[in-house]
Write an enzyme that holds these catalytic residues in place. Structure first.
Site, PDB file in Angstrom:
ATOM      1  N   ARG A   1       0.854  -1.186   0.000  1.00 31.89           N
ATOM      2  CA  ARG A   1       0.000   0.000   0.000  1.00 31.89           C
ATOM      3  C   ARG A   1       0.888   1.234   0.000  1.00 31.89           C
ATOM      4  NH1 ARG A   1      -3.137  -2.806  -1.664  1.00 31.89           N
ATOM      5  NH2 ARG A   1      -5.185  -3.465  -0.895  1.00 31.89           N
TER       6      ARG A   1
ATOM      7  N   GLU B   1      -1.866   7.713  -5.439  1.00 33.57           N
ATOM      8  CA  GLU B   1      -1.996   7.088  -6.756  1.00 33.57           C
ATOM      9  C   GLU B   1      -3.396   7.177  -7.344  1.00 33.57           C
ATOM     10  OE1 GLU B   1      -2.895   2.406  -6.286  1.00 33.57           O
ATOM     11  OE2 GLU B   1      -0.941   2.997  -5.516  1.00 33.57           O
TER      12      GLU B   1
ATOM     13  N   HIS C   1       1.031   0.079 -10.141  1.00 27.48           N
ATOM     14  CA  HIS C   1       0.131  -0.864  -9.483  1.00 27.48           C
ATOM     15  C   HIS C   1      -0.168  -2.059 -10.398  1.00 27.48           C
ATOM     16  CE1 HIS C   1      -2.793  -0.889  -5.902  1.00 27.48           C
ATOM     17  NE2 HIS C   1      -2.726  -2.116  -6.371  1.00 27.48           N
TER      18      HIS C   1
END
Length: 331
Positions: A234, A263, A295
């Protein structure tokens, strides 16, 4: 069930459509992220399917509830994007995909580490320009390095097994040490000791109030000079401002991240024709020893297939009124 699928990407739609025939569920795929403006798209549906960057705060949950919707299937493991207290009050049922492919994320973590350690991304660009010089490409061995793993859940364990294959000494921090990992030779230590002794630090823990910005100025002071930090968990585990300071001072030797604390308005989008407004990530990208991916650690065919399978299973169990294998505990 009629399911409104928000924040759709082509690779996700393909993986779900491959398993929808005979499932008994009817999906409508919307490209839009779920927010207050797009929530009305869910009118007439029985449930919604959302991703990690769809924020299910109180206002959105209340709007969905007003449409008669109180069922959410997350196609991700994390659920810190949900107001759990509001969901409990509104009697929502929420399920997730807790472990779609630990190996996919662990392998990507090592891909970041190997790329940084051997500078293969720079070599690739040089060779394409007919530049075969090795100057500036000196790397470092991973063999016999001390790797600290923060969080030894399914992904952390998969990462440890890979690291052991490289002949590394493994230290770990977890609130619940795993005996099988201990039997393999993993040494569980207090967090401060893991930070102090590690050459390489890999983050694999969930984002909670306690872990928010766990990698900050104070934590960096406890680490070795030139430490390598990898984060595929995370983004908000790392205080970006402090990380930039650590990079400038040489405290952080290499940084590889697949997640970023801001993000939400960047990742999963093509912004190549726009001016980047996020000054912190723009600053990070100026460092030659920083590697950022958007990601994508989860993005393998195997993981996508498992995400679709488990999501459909969650819907089956909700519809049948069965005990839910992957229910998120509310409140």
């Amino acid at each position: 069930m009629k399911v409104a699928f928000f924040n759709t990407k082509p690779y996700e739609q393909k993986s779900f459509e491959a398993q929808l025939d005979g499932s008994g569920h009817d999906f409508t795929f919307f490209e839009a992220k779920l927010d207050l403006d797009t929530a009305p798209l869910a009118k007439g549906f029985d449930a919604i399917c959302s991703f990690v960057n769809d924020h299910l705060d109180q206002a959105i949950l209340e709007k969905l509830n007003g449409f008669g919707i109180n069922k959410v299937v997350l196609r991700c493991a994390g659920f810190n994007q949900i107001d759990l207290e509001a969901a409990k009050v509104l009697d929502f049922t929420i399920c997730r995909v807790p472990a779609y492919s630990p190996e996919a994320v662990a392998e990507h973590s090592f891909a970041l580490l190997l790329t940084l350690s051997r500078k293969t991304h720079k070599a690739f660009n040089r060779v394409r320009d007919n530049n075969f010089s090795l100057v500036g490409l000196t790397g470092f061995n991973i063999h016999q390095k001390t790797i600290g793993v923060i969080g030894t859940g399914a992904i952390g364990k998969a990462f440890i097994r890979i690291a052991m294959g490289f002949g590394c000494r493994i230290l770990a921090y977890d609130l619940y040490p795993d005996q099988k990992m201990k039997d393999l030779g993993v040494s569980y230590l207090p967090l401060e000791d893991v930070l102090n002794q590690s050459d390489i630090l890999s983050l694999h823990c969930p984002l909670t109030e306690d872990s928010f910005h766990m990698i900050n100025k104070k934590a960096l002071q406890k680490m070795k000079a030139g430490v390598t930090i990898i984060n595929t968990s995370r983004g908000a585990l790392i205080n970006t401002k402090d990380a930039i300071s650590g990079l400038k001072k040489g405290k952080i030797g290499f940084l590889g991240i697949d997640v970023y604390e801001q993000e939400e308005n960047l990742f999963f989008q093509n912004l190549s024709e726009e001016i980047l407004q996020d000054e912190q990530i723009a600053r990070l990208m100026t460092f030659p020893n920083v590697l950022i991916t958007g990601h994508q650690a989860f993005l393998t065919h195997e993981a996508l297939s498992e995400i679709a399978r488990v999501t459909l299973l969650n819907l089956d169990q909700i519809e049948a009124g069965m005990e839910l294998d992957n229910q998120v505990k509310l409140g």
